[in-house]
Design a protein around this motif. Structure first.
Motif, PDB file in Angstrom:
ATOM      1  N   LEU A 379       0.839  -1.195   0.000  1.00 37.81           N
ATOM      2  CA  LEU A 379       0.000   0.000   0.000  1.00 37.81           C
ATOM      3  C   LEU A 379       0.879   1.252   0.000  1.00 37.81           C
ATOM      4  O   LEU A 379       1.794   1.361   0.817  1.00 37.81           O
ATOM      5  N   THR A 380       0.574   2.192  -0.897  1.00 38.93           N
ATOM      6  CA  THR A 380       1.315   3.448  -0.976  1.00 38.93           C
ATOM      7  C   THR A 380       0.355   4.616  -0.879  1.00 38.93           C
ATOM      8  O   THR A 380      -0.599   4.707  -1.666  1.00 38.93           O
ATOM      9  N   PHE A 381       0.596   5.501   0.100  1.00 35.29           N
ATOM     10  CA  PHE A 381      -0.247   6.680   0.289  1.00 35.29           C
ATOM     11  C   PHE A 381       0.643   7.909   0.386  1.00 35.29           C
ATOM     12  O   PHE A 381       1.612   7.924   1.163  1.00 35.29           O
ATOM     13  N   ALA A 382       0.304   8.952  -0.389  1.00 38.59           N
ATOM     14  CA  ALA A 382       1.077  10.188  -0.340  1.00 38.59           C
ATOM     15  C   ALA A 382       0.164  11.379  -0.583  1.00 38.59           C
ATOM     16  O   ALA A 382      -0.812  11.284  -1.344  1.00 38.59           O
ATOM     17  N   HIS A 383       0.474  12.499   0.099  1.00 40.23           N
ATOM     18  CA  HIS A 383      -0.220  13.774  -0.102  1.00 40.23           C
ATOM     19  C   HIS A 383      -1.715  13.670   0.225  1.00 40.23           C
ATOM     20  O   HIS A 383      -2.566  14.106  -0.547  1.00 40.23           O
ATOM     21  N   VAL A 384      -2.021  13.097   1.388  1.00 39.20           N
ATOM     22  CA  VAL A 384      -3.410  12.937   1.824  1.00 39.20           C
ATOM     23  C   VAL A 384      -3.592  13.667   3.151  1.00 39.20           C
ATOM     24  O   VAL A 384      -2.789  13.501   4.081  1.00 39.20           O
ATOM     25  N   ASP A 385      -4.635  14.440   3.257  1.00 39.63           N
ATOM     26  CA  ASP A 385      -5.022  15.070   4.516  1.00 39.63           C
ATOM     27  C   ASP A 385      -6.213  14.317   5.092  1.00 39.63           C
ATOM     28  O   ASP A 385      -7.317  14.380   4.557  1.00 39.63           O
ATOM     29  N   GLY A 386      -5.982  13.601   6.187  1.00 41.10           N
ATOM     30  CA  GLY A 386      -7.039  12.793   6.781  1.00 41.10           C
ATOM     31  C   GLY A 386      -7.017  11.394   6.218  1.00 41.10           C
ATOM     32  O   GLY A 386      -7.885  11.022   5.424  1.00 41.10           O
ATOM     33  N   LEU A 387      -6.033  10.583   6.628  1.00 38.79           N
ATOM     34  CA  LEU A 387      -5.856   9.230   6.103  1.00 38.79           C
ATOM     35  C   LEU A 387      -6.094   8.203   7.196  1.00 38.79           C
ATOM     36  O   LEU A 387      -5.546   8.307   8.297  1.00 38.79           O
ATOM     37  N   THR A 388      -6.904   7.184   6.881  1.00 37.53           N
ATOM     38  CA  THR A 388      -7.137   6.066   7.805  1.00 37.53           C
ATOM     39  C   THR A 388      -6.776   4.769   7.093  1.00 37.53           C
ATOM     40  O   THR A 388      -7.321   4.462   6.029  1.00 37.53           O
ATOM     41  N   VAL A 389      -5.841   4.017   7.692  1.00 37.32           N
ATOM     42  CA  VAL A 389      -5.440   2.714   7.157  1.00 37.32           C
ATOM     43  C   VAL A 389      -5.442   1.738   8.333  1.00 37.32           C
ATOM     44  O   VAL A 389      -4.496   1.690   9.123  1.00 37.32           O
ATOM     45  N   THR A 390      -6.512   0.993   8.489  1.00 36.11           N
ATOM     46  CA  THR A 390      -6.674   0.119   9.649  1.00 36.11           C
ATOM     47  C   THR A 390      -7.326  -1.199   9.251  1.00 36.11           C
ATOM     48  O   THR A 390      -8.090  -1.272   8.281  1.00 36.11           O
ATOM     49  N   GLY A 391      -7.041  -2.238  10.044  1.00 36.82           N
ATOM     50  CA  GLY A 391      -7.762  -3.499   9.937  1.00 36.82           C
ATOM     51  C   GLY A 391      -7.551  -4.266   8.655  1.00 36.82           C
ATOM     52  O   GLY A 391      -8.348  -5.141   8.319  1.00 36.82           O
ATOM     53  N   ASN A 392      -6.492  -3.990   7.909  1.00 37.70           N
ATOM     54  CA  ASN A 392      -6.243  -4.700   6.664  1.00 37.70           C
ATOM     55  C   ASN A 392      -5.364  -5.922   6.914  1.00 37.70           C
ATOM     56  O   ASN A 392      -4.532  -5.930   7.822  1.00 37.70           O
ATOM     57  N   HIS A 393      -5.534  -6.944   6.089  1.00 38.17           N
ATOM     58  CA  HIS A 393      -4.784  -8.184   6.253  1.00 38.17           C
ATOM     59  C   HIS A 393      -4.167  -8.553   4.913  1.00 38.17           C
ATOM     60  O   HIS A 393      -4.873  -8.720   3.920  1.00 38.17           O
ATOM     61  N   GLN A 394      -2.849  -8.704   4.888  1.00 37.08           N
ATOM     62  CA  GLN A 394      -2.127  -9.038   3.665  1.00 37.08           C
ATOM     63  C   GLN A 394      -0.969  -9.964   3.994  1.00 37.08           C
ATOM     64  O   GLN A 394      -0.120  -9.634   4.830  1.00 37.08           O
ATOM     65  N   SER A 395      -0.901 -11.120   3.337  1.00 35.56           N
ATOM     66  CA  SER A 395       0.234 -12.018   3.528  1.00 35.56           C
ATOM     67  C   SER A 395       1.458 -11.424   2.836  1.00 35.56           C
ATOM     68  O   SER A 395       1.386 -11.019   1.674  1.00 35.56           O
ATOM     69  N   LEU A 396       2.576 -11.370   3.556  1.00 37.13           N
ATOM     70  CA  LEU A 396       3.791 -10.752   3.045  1.00 37.13           C
ATOM     71  C   LEU A 396       4.949 -11.749   3.065  1.00 37.13           C
ATOM     72  O   LEU A 396       5.119 -12.508   4.021  1.00 37.13           O
ATOM     73  N   SER A 397       5.750 -11.733   1.999  1.00 31.80           N
ATOM     74  CA  SER A 397       6.979 -12.520   1.978  1.00 31.80           C
ATOM     75  C   SER A 397       8.145 -11.696   2.505  1.00 31.80           C
ATOM     76  O   SER A 397       9.233 -12.226   2.741  1.00 31.80           O
ATOM     77  N   GLY A 398       7.941 -10.398   2.690  1.00 36.01           N
ATOM     78  CA  GLY A 398       8.964  -9.513   3.199  1.00 36.01           C
ATOM     79  C   GLY A 398       8.524  -8.082   3.029  1.00 36.01           C
ATOM     80  O   GLY A 398       7.545  -7.789   2.350  1.00 36.01           O
ATOM     81  N   GLY A 399       9.236  -7.167   3.659  1.00 41.55           N
ATOM     82  CA  GLY A 399       8.894  -5.763   3.558  1.00 41.55           C
ATOM     83  C   GLY A 399       7.734  -5.397   4.470  1.00 41.55           C
ATOM     84  O   GLY A 399       7.220  -6.214   5.229  1.00 41.55           O
ATOM     85  N   SER A 400       7.309  -4.148   4.364  1.00 45.26           N
ATOM     86  CA  SER A 400       6.234  -3.642   5.216  1.00 45.26           C
ATOM     87  C   SER A 400       4.911  -3.616   4.463  1.00 45.26           C
ATOM     88  O   SER A 400       4.884  -3.685   3.233  1.00 45.26           O
ATOM     89  N   LEU A 401       3.827  -3.501   5.197  1.00 42.30           N
ATOM     90  CA  LEU A 401       2.514  -3.451   4.572  1.00 42.30           C
ATOM     91  C   LEU A 401       2.347  -2.186   3.752  1.00 42.30           C
ATOM     92  O   LEU A 401       1.841  -2.234   2.625  1.00 42.30           O
ATOM     93  N   ALA A 402       2.782  -1.025   4.286  1.00 40.87           N
ATOM     94  CA  ALA A 402       2.460   0.244   3.631  1.00 40.87           C
ATOM     95  C   ALA A 402       3.573   1.256   3.804  1.00 40.87           C
ATOM     96  O   ALA A 402       4.374   1.181   4.752  1.00 40.87           O
ATOM     97  N   THR A 403       3.593   2.216   2.894  1.00 40.54           N
ATOM     98  CA  THR A 403       4.417   3.413   3.056  1.00 40.54           C
ATOM     99  C   THR A 403       3.496   4.623   3.026  1.00 40.54           C
ATOM    100  O   THR A 403       2.573   4.696   2.199  1.00 40.54           O
ATOM    101  N   ILE A 404       3.735   5.570   3.943  1.00 38.15           N
ATOM    102  CA  ILE A 404       2.921   6.769   4.047  1.00 38.15           C
ATOM    103  C   ILE A 404       3.853   7.968   4.054  1.00 38.15           C
ATOM    104  O   ILE A 404       4.786   8.039   4.869  1.00 38.15           O
ATOM    105  N   SER A 405       3.630   8.915   3.146  1.00 41.10           N
ATOM    106  CA  SER A 405       4.498  10.088   3.075  1.00 41.10           C
ATOM    107  C   SER A 405       3.678  11.342   2.819  1.00 41.10           C
ATOM    108  O   SER A 405       2.679  11.302   2.099  1.00 41.10           O
ATOM    109  N   ASP A 406       4.087  12.426   3.442  1.00 41.70           N
ATOM    110  CA  ASP A 406       3.441  13.733   3.280  1.00 41.70           C
ATOM    111  C   ASP A 406       1.929  13.645   3.495  1.00 41.70           C
ATOM    112  O   ASP A 406       1.142  14.175   2.716  1.00 41.70           O
ATOM    113  N   CYS A 407       1.524  12.963   4.563  1.00 37.71           N
ATOM    114  CA  CYS A 407       0.105  12.845   4.910  1.00 37.71           C
ATOM    115  C   CYS A 407      -0.121  13.446   6.288  1.00 37.71           C
ATOM    116  O   CYS A 407       0.775  13.425   7.145  1.00 37.71           O
TER     117      CYS A 407
END
Length: 414
Positions: A379-407
């Motif tokens: 998940l990639t989120f950028a340039h958002v005012d008022g962001l909610t990222v909760t309760g999501n489920h994703q199987s990962l082989s590595g790395g993080s679920l999301a990146t958030i910048s300038d929010c």
């Protein structure tokens, strides 16, 4: 493999209120290569499996809760157990005759104005003009019923301009587009008007590569909602479309799309170019040639707002699960919710990024899940005012679920 579960799976943030409810260039999306899978088949639910592993199991030593009767007074128990004897019958019972079986009634056809039998329903020849002329003569407030099991060949879209309060009951009929790849070759084209309902049709395009995106040939939609308000698309089945299953454009408002099945589509399952108060729920999109859910204004004068995409089941895509990538134009995009959707084909790959030219407002991504393994960030989120990222489920082989910048005003649980 890392199994990442962000918060409660079924958690859901508050959604924005809803009142009821050009050939287009695709979005920029992500170039990440999707995982491959040979078939569209639901994956085992990892949450249910995990729950089953930790539920307590009763054993011989497990104490049994005391029954409420154990606390009754002894006299009350004796009185409750005492049953007066039933007198013997004086005459033997007479067997009742078997009732005469009634024939099963045939289901009644939907009530309304039937499409004339003079309009060919075998698919042998083009009837688009005949259908348009017939519908033009049907008064507002009517229900039009197509022939059950019929096939209507369309060399151009059934275009309804400025119509109000009209229900098109497909009755299981097939509308087969054979006109080409432009908007004028969509199955339905709703221009202005209000209160148009399209239900129980099989919408079949003439794509030569079903489910595969072909740039420059994505104009023919299943339903193109071009302005107007209060339209409903429900209970339809779509396949082999060159473009989107449904595209919302020209400031359309109050569009509700639900309980549909999309076998495959050449571009997106849902595309909102310019619209507000759009609800897309309880649909199944097995394969999208580009993006499953796409919010993509083309110019700064095409806002998109109050869009609720929830409780859908998705399979495969070639670019992304969800993109909000048109706001690089500077268009106002706000109050968009993507919630409680399930992907069993590919991951939840999502890109929400205005490119810095504009700022999206109040974006909610919550309760979505995929057990298909992917490498993060998904998940990639950028340039958002008022962001909610909760309760999501994703199987990962590595790395993080999301990146958030300038929010700003970020609520997250990972």
């Amino acid at each position: 493999m890392i199994l990442l579960s962000a918060g409660l799976l079924w958690g859901s943030a508050a959604r924005p209120p809803y009142p009821f409810g050009t050939t287009l260039a695709p979005g920029t999306g992500s170039s990440q290569e999707p995982e491959t899978s040979p078939t569209f088949a639901p994956s085992p639910d990892p949450i249910e499996s995990a729950n089953a592993a930790v539920l307590p199991v009763a054993t011989a030593d497990t104490p049994v809760p005391e029954s409420p009767q154990a606390t009754w007074p002894a006299a009350a128990v004796a009185e409750a157990a005492r049953v007066a004897p039933r007198p013997a019958p004086t005459t033997p019972p007479t067997a009742k005759p078997e009732p005469t079986p009634r024939p099963t009634p045939n289901p009644k056809p939907p009530a309304g104005t039937a499409v004339p039998s003079s309009i060919d329903a075998t698919g042998a020849r083009d009837v688009s003009t005949a259908l348009i002329d017939f519908l033009d003569g049907v008064p507002s407030g009517s229900t039009v019923v197509f022939r059950a099991g019929g096939t209507y060949r369309l060399d151009k879209a059934i275009k309804l301009a400025g119509r109000r309060n009209l229900t098109l009951e497909g009755n299981g009929a097939t509308l087969r587009g054979s006109g080409g790849t432009t908007e004028a070759s969509s199955i339905f084209w709703l221009v202005g008007g209000s209160g148009i309902t399209i239900e129980d049709f099989s919408l079949v395009g003439d794509s030569t590569s079903p489910g595969v995106y072909e740039g420059g040939r994505e104009g023919a939609m299943g339903v193109l909602v071009d302005g107007g308000s209060g339209d409903v698309i429900r209970g339809c089945r779509a396949q082999a479309l060159w473009g989107d299953f449904v595209e919302v454009n020209s400031g359309a408002s109050g569009v509700h799309i639900y309980d549909n099945t999309v076998v495959n589509t050449g571009r997106n399952g849902l595309a909102v170019i310019w619209g507000n108060h759009v609800e897309f729920d309880h649909n199944t999109i097995e394969r999208a040639g580009y993006v499953v859910f796409d919010v993509e204004p083309n110019t700064a004068s095409e806002p998109a707002s109050y869009i609720d995409i929830h409780d859908n089941h998705t399979g495969y895509w070639s670019d992304a699960f969800f993109t909000l990538d048109g706001s690089h134009t500077g268009a106002a995009i706000h109050d968009v919710t993507v919630a409680d959707n399930v992907s069993t084909g590919y991951s939840l790959l999502t890109v929400v990024d205005s490119g810095g030219r504009g700022r999206d407002q109040r974006i909610v991504f919550t309760g979505n899940r995929s057990s298909v393994t992917a490498r993060g960030p998904v998940l990639t989120f950028a340039h958002v005012d008022g962001l909610t990222v909760t309760g999501n489920h994703q199987s990962l082989s590595g790395g993080s679920l999301a990146t958030i910048s300038d929010c700003t005003a970020v609520t997250k649980d990972f």
